[in-house]
Design a protein around this motif. Structure first.
Motif, PDB file in Angstrom:
ATOM      1  N   UNK A 157       0.880  -1.142   0.109  1.00  0.00           N
ATOM      2  CA  UNK A 157       0.072   0.107  -0.057  1.00  0.00           C
ATOM      3  C   UNK A 157       0.842   1.344  -0.021  1.00  0.00           C
ATOM      4  N   UNK A 158       1.803   1.267   0.492  1.00  0.00           N
ATOM      5  CA  UNK A 158       2.763   2.474   0.875  1.00  0.00           C
ATOM      6  C   UNK A 158       3.477   2.611  -0.411  1.00  0.00           C
ATOM      7  N   UNK A 159       3.772   1.722  -1.233  1.00  0.00           N
ATOM      8  CA  UNK A 159       4.557   1.499  -2.392  1.00  0.00           C
ATOM      9  C   UNK A 159       3.530   2.131  -3.613  1.00  0.00           C
ATOM     10  N   UNK A 160       2.528   1.848  -3.693  1.00  0.00           N
ATOM     11  CA  UNK A 160       1.474   2.062  -4.383  1.00  0.00           C
ATOM     12  C   UNK A 160       1.016   3.562  -4.475  1.00  0.00           C
ATOM     13  N   UNK A 161       0.975   3.981  -3.064  1.00  0.00           N
ATOM     14  CA  UNK A 161       0.679   5.144  -2.725  1.00  0.00           C
ATOM     15  C   UNK A 161       1.898   6.050  -3.056  1.00  0.00           C
ATOM     16  N   UNK A 162       3.181   5.658  -3.113  1.00  0.00           N
ATOM     17  CA  UNK A 162       4.310   6.442  -3.390  1.00  0.00           C
ATOM     18  C   UNK A 162       4.518   6.614  -5.178  1.00  0.00           C
ATOM     19  N   UNK A 163       3.952   5.315  -5.855  1.00  0.00           N
ATOM     20  CA  UNK A 163       3.786   5.352  -7.284  1.00  0.00           C
ATOM     21  C   UNK A 163       2.858   6.505  -7.614  1.00  0.00           C
ATOM     22  N   UNK A 164       1.714   6.285  -7.122  1.00  0.00           N
ATOM     23  CA  UNK A 164       0.795   7.308  -7.278  1.00  0.00           C
ATOM     24  C   UNK A 164       1.130   8.740  -7.376  1.00  0.00           C
ATOM     25  N   UNK A 165       1.682   9.101  -6.155  1.00  0.00           N
ATOM     26  CA  UNK A 165       2.282  10.508  -5.977  1.00  0.00           C
ATOM     27  C   UNK A 165       3.203  10.813  -6.958  1.00  0.00           C
ATOM     28  N   UNK A 166       4.069   9.762  -7.421  1.00  0.00           N
ATOM     29  CA  UNK A 166       5.272  10.018  -8.272  1.00  0.00           C
ATOM     30  C   UNK A 166       4.703  10.272  -9.912  1.00  0.00           C
ATOM     31  N   UNK A 167       3.668   9.343 -10.063  1.00  0.00           N
ATOM     32  CA  UNK A 167       3.028   9.621 -11.288  1.00  0.00           C
ATOM     33  C   UNK A 167       2.403  10.767 -11.735  1.00  0.00           C
ATOM     34  N   UNK A 168       1.721  11.444 -10.673  1.00  0.00           N
ATOM     35  CA  UNK A 168       0.820  12.492 -10.700  1.00  0.00           C
ATOM     36  C   UNK A 168       1.991  13.800 -10.619  1.00  0.00           C
ATOM     37  N   UNK A 169       3.023  13.418  -9.938  1.00  0.00           N
ATOM     38  CA  UNK A 169       3.872  14.717 -10.055  1.00  0.00           C
ATOM     39  C   UNK A 169       4.845  14.731 -11.419  1.00  0.00           C
ATOM     40  N   UNK A 170       5.198  13.540 -12.001  1.00  0.00           N
ATOM     41  CA  UNK A 170       5.949  13.334 -13.139  1.00  0.00           C
ATOM     42  C   UNK A 170       4.992  13.563 -14.414  1.00  0.00           C
ATOM     43  N   UNK A 171       3.991  12.798 -14.458  1.00  0.00           N
ATOM     44  CA  UNK A 171       3.170  12.841 -15.561  1.00  0.00           C
ATOM     45  C   UNK A 171       1.971  13.837 -15.574  1.00  0.00           C
ATOM     46  N   UNK A 172       1.454  13.913 -14.307  1.00  0.00           N
ATOM     47  CA  UNK A 172       0.093  14.693 -14.258  1.00  0.00           C
ATOM     48  C   UNK A 172       0.230  15.951 -14.660  1.00  0.00           C
ATOM     49  N   UNK A 173       1.138  16.665 -14.218  1.00  0.00           N
ATOM     50  CA  UNK A 173       1.223  17.993 -14.300  1.00  0.00           C
ATOM     51  C   UNK A 173       1.555  18.358 -15.979  1.00  0.00           C
ATOM     52  N   UNK A 174       2.046  17.659 -16.792  1.00  0.00           N
ATOM     53  CA  UNK A 174       2.595  17.989 -18.186  1.00  0.00           C
ATOM     54  C   UNK A 174       1.155  17.418 -18.922  1.00  0.00           C
ATOM     55  N   UNK A 175       0.675  16.556 -18.568  1.00  0.00           N
ATOM     56  CA  UNK A 175      -0.659  16.132 -19.207  1.00  0.00           C
ATOM     57  C   UNK A 175      -1.712  17.168 -19.058  1.00  0.00           C
ATOM     58  N   UNK A 176      -1.764  18.007 -17.917  1.00  0.00           N
ATOM     59  CA  UNK A 176      -2.761  18.816 -17.768  1.00  0.00           C
ATOM     60  C   UNK A 176      -2.248  20.097 -18.480  1.00  0.00           C
ATOM     61  N   UNK A 177      -1.140  20.460 -18.701  1.00  0.00           N
ATOM     62  CA  UNK A 177      -0.620  21.531 -19.465  1.00  0.00           C
ATOM     63  C   UNK A 177      -0.805  21.281 -21.003  1.00  0.00           C
ATOM     64  N   UNK A 178      -0.812  19.968 -21.481  1.00  0.00           N
ATOM     65  CA  UNK A 178      -0.990  19.898 -22.817  1.00  0.00           C
ATOM     66  C   UNK A 178      -2.370  19.774 -23.073  1.00  0.00           C
ATOM     67  N   UNK A 179      -3.029  19.133 -22.182  1.00  0.00           N
ATOM     68  CA  UNK A 179      -4.667  19.184 -22.478  1.00  0.00           C
ATOM     69  C   UNK A 179      -5.045  20.701 -22.273  1.00  0.00           C
ATOM     70  N   UNK A 180      -4.570  21.438 -21.508  1.00  0.00           N
ATOM     71  CA  UNK A 180      -5.002  23.047 -21.448  1.00  0.00           C
ATOM     72  C   UNK A 180      -4.333  23.745 -22.763  1.00  0.00           C
TER      73      UNK A 180
END
Length: 130
Positions: free
Chosen positions: A82-105
Motif C-alpha cells: 500500500x505504501x509503495x502504491x501510494x508512492x507510485x501514484x504520487x510519483x506518477x501525478x508529479x511526473x506525468x500529471x502536470x505535463x498532461x494537464x498542461x498539454x490538455x489546456x
C-alpha cells in the motif's frame, strides 16, 4: 442375690447409648470412606481424560500462533504494498500529471482559438454576400 440398683440401670443405659453412638459413628465414617473412594476414582478418570485434551489444546494453541504469525507477515506485506502504491501514484501525478494537464489546456486553447477565428471569417463572408 444382689439387687440391681438404680445407678446400675443408669450405667447400663449409658453404656448402651455409647455403644449405639459408636456404631452410628462407624457407619458414618464407612460411608465417608466410600464417598472418598468414589471421589478418588472419579478424579483419576477425570485426570486421565483431561491430560490428552490439554495436550491437544497445547497443539491447537501452537498452530494458532503459527497462523497468527503468518497473518502478521501478510499484513506487513500488504502495508508495504500500500505504501509503495501510494508512492507510485504520487510519483506518477508529479511526473506525468502536470505535463498532461498542461498539454490538455494548450490543446483546448488552440482549438478554442481556431474555432473562434473560423467563426469570425465565416460570419464575415456571409455578410458580404448578403
Amino acid at each position: 442375690m444382689d439387687s440391681v440398683s438404680l445407678g446400675d440401670i443408669a450405667g447400663m443405659i449409658a453404656a448402651l447409648a455409647f455403644a449405639f453412638l459408636v456404631f452410628r459413628l462407624g457407619s458414618v465414617i464407612g460411608k465417608a470412606g466410600k464417598i472418598l473412594d468414589e471421589t478418588r476414582v472419579s478424579l483419576r478418570s477425570t485426570t486421565e481424560n483431561v491430560q490428552p485434551t490439554l495436550l491437544k489444546l497445547t497443539d491447537t494453541v501452537s498452530l494458532t500462533n503459527e497462523q497468527l504469525a503468518r497473518v502478521d507477515g501478510i499484513t506487513t506485506n500488504v502495508s508495504a504494498m500500500t505504501t509503495n502504491a501510494s508512492a507510485l501514484t504520487s510519483l506518477f501525478a508529479a511526473t506525468l500529471g502536470s505535463p498532461v494537464v498542461k498539454v490538455a489546456a494548450f490543446t483546448y486553447g488552440v482549438r478554442s482559438a481556431l474555432s473562434a477565428s473560423g467563426t469570425k471569417s465565416a460570419g464575415g463572408r456571409r455578410r458580404r454576400r448578403g
